[in-house]
Design an enzyme around this catalytic site. Structure first.
Site, PDB file in Angstrom:
ATOM      1  N   CYS A   1     -11.500 -13.263 -16.901  1.00 35.78           N
ATOM      2  CA  CYS A   1     -12.147 -12.538 -18.126  1.00 35.78           C
ATOM      3  C   CYS A   1     -13.149 -13.522 -18.600  1.00 35.78           C
ATOM      4  O   CYS A   1     -12.937 -14.767 -18.771  1.00 35.78           O
ATOM      5  CB  CYS A   1     -11.082 -11.866 -18.727  1.00 35.78           C
ATOM      6  SG  CYS A   1     -10.412 -10.363 -18.055  1.00 35.78           S
TER       7      CYS A   1
ATOM      8  N   HIS B   1     -11.931  -6.367 -16.001  1.00 38.38           N
ATOM      9  CA  HIS B   1     -10.336  -6.576 -15.403  1.00 38.38           C
ATOM     10  C   HIS B   1     -10.100  -5.871 -14.460  1.00 38.38           C
ATOM     11  O   HIS B   1      -9.444  -6.174 -13.405  1.00 38.38           O
ATOM     12  CB  HIS B   1      -9.567  -7.264 -16.539  1.00 38.38           C
ATOM     13  CG  HIS B   1      -8.165  -7.675 -16.013  1.00 38.38           C
ATOM     14  ND1 HIS B   1      -8.070  -9.012 -15.541  1.00 38.38           N
ATOM     15  CD2 HIS B   1      -7.015  -7.229 -15.725  1.00 38.38           C
ATOM     16  CE1 HIS B   1      -6.896  -9.327 -15.383  1.00 38.38           C
ATOM     17  NE2 HIS B   1      -6.390  -8.131 -15.561  1.00 38.38           N
TER      18      HIS B   1
ATOM     19  N   ASN C   1      -9.687 -11.304  -0.830  1.00 37.21           N
ATOM     20  CA  ASN C   1      -8.316 -10.652  -0.607  1.00 37.21           C
ATOM     21  C   ASN C   1      -7.918  -9.868  -1.652  1.00 37.21           C
ATOM     22  O   ASN C   1      -8.117 -10.202  -3.005  1.00 37.21           O
ATOM     23  CB  ASN C   1      -7.129 -11.753  -0.770  1.00 37.21           C
ATOM     24  CG  ASN C   1      -7.465 -12.965   0.386  1.00 37.21           C
ATOM     25  OD1 ASN C   1      -8.093 -12.826   1.239  1.00 37.21           O
ATOM     26  ND2 ASN C   1      -7.050 -14.169  -0.202  1.00 37.21           N
TER      27      ASN C   1
ATOM     28  N   HIS D   1      -7.781  -9.893 -11.418  1.00 38.99           N
ATOM     29  CA  HIS D   1      -9.006  -9.586 -11.731  1.00 38.99           C
ATOM     30  C   HIS D   1      -9.908  -9.491 -10.373  1.00 38.99           C
ATOM     31  O   HIS D   1      -9.644 -10.367  -9.417  1.00 38.99           O
ATOM     32  CB  HIS D   1      -9.486 -10.854 -12.351  1.00 38.99           C
ATOM     33  CG  HIS D   1     -10.862 -10.750 -13.218  1.00 38.99           C
ATOM     34  ND1 HIS D   1     -11.070 -10.338 -14.504  1.00 38.99           N
ATOM     35  CD2 HIS D   1     -12.093 -10.516 -12.652  1.00 38.99           C
ATOM     36  CE1 HIS D   1     -12.268  -9.913 -14.828  1.00 38.99           C
ATOM     37  NE2 HIS D   1     -13.027 -10.162 -13.846  1.00 38.99           N
TER      38      HIS D   1
ATOM     39  N   HIS E   1     -11.876 -10.297  -7.638  1.00 41.42           N
ATOM     40  CA  HIS E   1     -12.691 -11.727  -7.256  1.00 41.42           C
ATOM     41  C   HIS E   1     -12.709 -11.846  -5.999  1.00 41.42           C
ATOM     42  O   HIS E   1     -11.680 -11.517  -5.078  1.00 41.42           O
ATOM     43  CB  HIS E   1     -12.177 -12.637  -8.361  1.00 41.42           C
ATOM     44  CG  HIS E   1     -10.760 -13.203  -7.783  1.00 41.42           C
ATOM     45  ND1 HIS E   1      -9.794 -12.580  -7.999  1.00 41.42           N
ATOM     46  CD2 HIS E   1     -10.248 -14.419  -6.981  1.00 41.42           C
ATOM     47  CE1 HIS E   1      -8.514 -13.192  -7.398  1.00 41.42           C
ATOM     48  NE2 HIS E   1      -8.963 -14.392  -7.007  1.00 41.42           N
TER      49      HIS E   1
ATOM     50  N   GLN F   1     -13.374 -15.197  -2.664  1.00 40.61           N
ATOM     51  CA  GLN F   1     -13.598 -16.767  -2.715  1.00 40.61           C
ATOM     52  C   GLN F   1     -14.581 -17.122  -1.665  1.00 40.61           C
ATOM     53  O   GLN F   1     -15.287 -16.188  -0.888  1.00 40.61           O
ATOM     54  CB  GLN F   1     -12.140 -17.331  -2.260  1.00 40.61           C
ATOM     55  CG  GLN F   1     -11.254 -16.915  -3.476  1.00 40.61           C
ATOM     56  CD  GLN F   1      -9.879 -17.686  -2.858  1.00 40.61           C
ATOM     57  OE1 GLN F   1      -9.668 -18.775  -2.838  1.00 40.61           O
ATOM     58  NE2 GLN F   1      -8.933 -16.714  -2.503  1.00 40.61           N
TER      59      GLN F   1
HETATM   60 ZN   LIG Z   1      -9.571 -10.559 -15.910  1.00 42.10          ZN
END
Ligand SMILES: [Zn+2]
Length: 368
Positions: A94, A137, A177, A188, A190, A192
């Site tokens: 965040c 988030h 993933n 959160h 995201h 890679q």
């Molecule tokens: Zn977050």
């Protein structure tokens, strides 16, 4: 797209990607030279400083070669201490707010990429980056909207171009993933990026198949696979003007979709503007369908989304086709597909869901 490169307190690189009317990367139509530097039309200024007292990044990544299989294993013992399921108010992805300092020094961001503090690959062994898809988030990739998804695609592309310039990097793998079932330790949204110092075994296999096919038929393997799927049609999930998605004939996973640009390119850098423009709509629709496979009552579908790109210096890279493989480890309500004896022991997958049925289900749950 506006790009701002900065450093975190321990020296790791962090890069903001902001939308805006600035010239696209490499365009420079009206700005003359220096299209890469921030231009005045972006508006956002990213000058927040990371004030955390961070010690140096401790990495002990080591690539070991398996003499029997001929493949490589990254031994990364420092990862044992990585952040594991932090509470939402301690999320390191965040923005930094109210004196609570996270990995992102600024109080807001659109898309941000930074070097992983707990990398599996580092130094001569490559590089690991984290891509935050949104500052929200509680969102998932499927929710972020087309403009934001276009910005993520621009970031993936830019990272591929930058990492291609590092002499130790042979191949760039961008992936997401999603879901605790996959082992995700941060809620959160995201993904890679792994930049490997070698060609990965899976890609090596694909390159080999493509070479053999070229030698035997004179044609491109990926072109033939996509043409066959489009001709048969039973496993096609959706088709746009520039992209086609299908469940492969020999799908390994219960629900698995491969997404190809119709004009074959070796990596993200070579996608044309038309394919780039259509990608967000097609990809977000696929992700939404994945969340509907098992019905609304089920928790969000865990998935892995994996970009396959040609290694930068491999022989036959021009015969490789950029594509995305999206699959879930859930096989039915509340049940996961485990990689058990046959899969883990012998690399032979047993798939309980016929690919034609999987494709049928993925068409059935299309957005109205
Ligand atoms: Zn977050």
């Amino acid at each position: 797209m506006k790009k701002t490169v900065t450093r975190l307190a321990d020296g790791r690189e962090l890069i903001y990607y902001d939308s805006g009317d600035g010239a696209d990367s490499g365009d420079g139509a009206d700005s003359g030279d220096g299209a890469d530097s921030g231009d005045s039309t972006g508006g956002v200024v990213r000058d927040a400083v990371d004030r955390r007292p961070l010690g140096p990044v401790a990495t002990s990544s080591e690539i070991r070669h398996d003499p029997l299989l001929g493949d490589s294993v990254a031994i990364a013992s420092h990862r044992q201490s990585r952040t594991y399921h932090p509470p939402a108010d301690e999320c390191p992805l965040c923005p930094s707010r109210d004196g609570r300092l996270s990995e992102i020094p600024d109080s807001s961001y659109e898309v941000v990429v930074f070097e992983n503090r707990f990398p599996s690959l580092a130094g001569d062994s490559g590089r690991c980056e984290v891509v935050c898809f949104t500052s929200d988030h509680d969102a998932s990739f499927a929710d972020i909207g087309e403009e934001q998804a276009a910005l993520v695609l621009a970031a993936w592309t830019d990272r591929t171009a930058d990492l291609a310039r590092l002499p130790q990097v042979e191949q760039v793998f961008a992936f997401e993933n999603r879901g605790e079932e996959i082992g995700v330790t941060l809620g959160h949204p995201h993904g890679q990026i792994y930049a490997y110092p070698f060609v990965t075994p899976r890609t090596e296999l694909m390159l080999r198949s493509a070479r053999t096919h070229r030698a035997e038929t004179g044609r491109n393997l990926f072109d033939d696979v996509v043409a066959r799927e489009r001709a048969e049609g039973t496993r096609v999930v959706l088709e746009g003007e520039h992209w086609v998605a299908f469940v492969p004939y020999a799908a390994h996973w219960p629900y698995e979709v491969h997404l190809y640009p119709k004009r074959r390119v070796p990596d993200l850098r070579s996608l044309d503007d038309a394919a780039r423009a259509e990608f967000p709509r097609v990809y977000l629709e696929l992700l939404k369908r994945f969340d509907r496979i098992f019905g609304e009552a089920e928790p969000p579908t865990p998935y892995i989304a994996a970009w396959h790109q040609a290694p930068f210096r491999a022989e036959g890279r021009d015969d490789f086709a950029l594509h995305l493989e999206l699959f879930t480890v859930r096989r039915t309500s509340g049940k996961l597909k485990f990689l058990a004896g046959s899969e883990s022991g012998m690399s032979v997958f047993i798939n309980d869901v016929p690919p034609e049925n999987a494709a049928g289900r993925l068409r059935e749950v299309a957005s109205k």
